[in-house]
Design a protein around this motif. Sequence first.
Motif, PDB file in Angstrom:
ATOM      1  N   THR A  77       0.837  -1.208   0.000  1.00 26.94           N
ATOM      2  CA  THR A  77       0.000   0.000   0.000  1.00 26.94           C
ATOM      3  C   THR A  77       0.867   1.252   0.000  1.00 26.94           C
ATOM      4  O   THR A  77       0.605   2.209  -0.744  1.00 26.94           O
TER       5      THR A  77
ATOM      6  N   ALA B 260      -0.893   4.281  -1.885  1.00 26.42           N
ATOM      7  CA  ALA B 260      -2.324   4.108  -1.595  1.00 26.42           C
ATOM      8  C   ALA B 260      -3.178   4.074  -2.857  1.00 26.42           C
ATOM      9  O   ALA B 260      -4.357   4.410  -2.824  1.00 26.42           O
TER      10      ALA B 260
ATOM     11  N   TRP C  17      -6.725   2.518  -2.727  1.00 30.74           N
ATOM     12  CA  TRP C  17      -7.763   3.328  -2.091  1.00 30.74           C
ATOM     13  C   TRP C  17      -8.166   4.496  -2.990  1.00 30.74           C
ATOM     14  O   TRP C  17      -9.341   4.821  -3.096  1.00 30.74           O
ATOM     15  N   ARG C  18      -7.188   5.110  -3.625  1.00 26.08           N
ATOM     16  CA  ARG C  18      -7.458   6.291  -4.445  1.00 26.08           C
ATOM     17  C   ARG C  18      -8.231   5.951  -5.710  1.00 26.08           C
ATOM     18  O   ARG C  18      -9.010   6.766  -6.209  1.00 26.08           O
TER      19      ARG C  18
ATOM     20  N   THR D 199     -10.271   3.234  -6.290  1.00 25.81           N
ATOM     21  CA  THR D 199     -11.416   2.324  -6.176  1.00 25.81           C
ATOM     22  C   THR D 199     -12.597   2.758  -7.041  1.00 25.81           C
ATOM     23  O   THR D 199     -13.181   1.924  -7.754  1.00 25.81           O
TER      24      THR D 199
ATOM     25  N   LEU E 222      -8.620  -3.627   3.823  1.00 27.08           N
ATOM     26  CA  LEU E 222      -8.091  -2.368   3.291  1.00 27.08           C
ATOM     27  C   LEU E 222      -6.671  -2.538   2.753  1.00 27.08           C
ATOM     28  O   LEU E 222      -6.340  -2.079   1.655  1.00 27.08           O
TER      29      LEU E 222
END
Length: 474
Positions: free
Chosen positions: A32, A37, A40-41, A43, A106
């Motif tokens: 990650t 990340a 997450w960014r 998705t 996550l």
Amino acid sequence: MNIIEDWLSQASALVWGPAMLALLLGVGVYLTIGLKALPWRKTPHAFVLLWRGRKSGPEEEGDITAFEALMTALSATIGTGNIAGVATAIFLGGPGAVFWMWMTALFGMATKYAEAVLAVQYREVDELGKYVGGPMYYIKNGLGAKWRWLAAAFALFGTLASFGIGNMVQAHSVADAVESMFHIPDWISGAVMTVFTAFVILGGINRIAYVAAKLVPFMAISYIAGASIIIIADIEKVPSALGLIIDSAFNGTAAAGGFAGAAVWAAIRYGVARGAFSNEAGLGSAPIAQAAAKTTNPVQQGMISMLGTFIDTLVICTMTALVIVMTGAWSSGENGAALSTLAFNTGLPGWGGYIVVFGLVIFAYTTILGWSYYGERCAEFLFGVRVITPYRLLWIGAIPLGAMGKLTVIWALADVMNGLMAIPNLLALGLLSPVLFKLTREYLKPAESDSQPELFDAQPELLTERVRIDEINN
């Protein structure tokens, strides 16, 4: 027999002990950070890519569409872990275990992304003209010949684990649920599953993917809808349920027993373990399906693949957990599927139990389909394409045995093999992370210039050259 069970139980505790849990989370955290990340960014756009992936273009190489690849992977991951597994985590670790399931998911999104990128990058075409890939192939082709023993180890563990966790255990879960609710004998359930499974898997990956693309969205939406009715009916309890989950994750609960420190450790241990069991991030199973996807770019398939962890744990497992916590069933003393059934019956009297049984049956059946492909590809890596037909026949024959048998030893053995699969895979992800990071940077590079294509329309030729780990290090 008791001696074997005791030995396997000790082996399982060792394999799934603190070291493994730290390794699973640690690799996810490392990836990650290394990917800045990205999972997450990106998705929201991953869902856009998934929608586009329902159809394939003529220039894309592979056997099934990107959408079908994800559905095939989800067919294997969305299973009893989403119903019985969540309940067991809460029973053993208290509501706080759900928080640590979230953390596993996550950071597991980065792991799933990495697995799929490498699976597509290092995949091969076998003697039958089918695309094959997964950890055994990115270990062999990415790390070189001296690591082939590690690739073979993963394939061996995967083949053995598939018959347990992906076949006999699932068949037993279906037969047990149907017998409990409808009083239908195990042998009838086993026979029906055998016929339906044979029809699908004898058609190979294309038929498995076709059925998965139809069943997985239907079953997921149906289950989520049933859980949503219960949650919405008592929507005012959601904040307190979420508060209990977060507070218990750091302060422990009486449900885990003992002093607070022991309760917190139980929440972490069972939350991470059941989270990994549910979404399989890091175990190396899902990239076997992703390697068959029609795509021009491994990074795009990686983004689609990471949605599997999001959907499995952050959506479906969370729905199960909220129902269990909101209804108060978590402190009833029930465990596993019985706890989930109690919670759904409490929230939706008369109908809740049917939602659980229906979910268990369909989830477990699709898991049998998905894992049949995983095990077949692992066996093919070890023995070549000649093993495919015998493997499928053996797989079909194992279903009625699982439905009617007592599976204590089988479950324990599969649990150990499942955990052992993760070790070669996680090691390879760490060693090949420079390749992963380079592929991702090259894919995103065009976005740095307005004169270049849009961020998610990067030209596929940027990634056509096969990257070796030694090239990255030079």
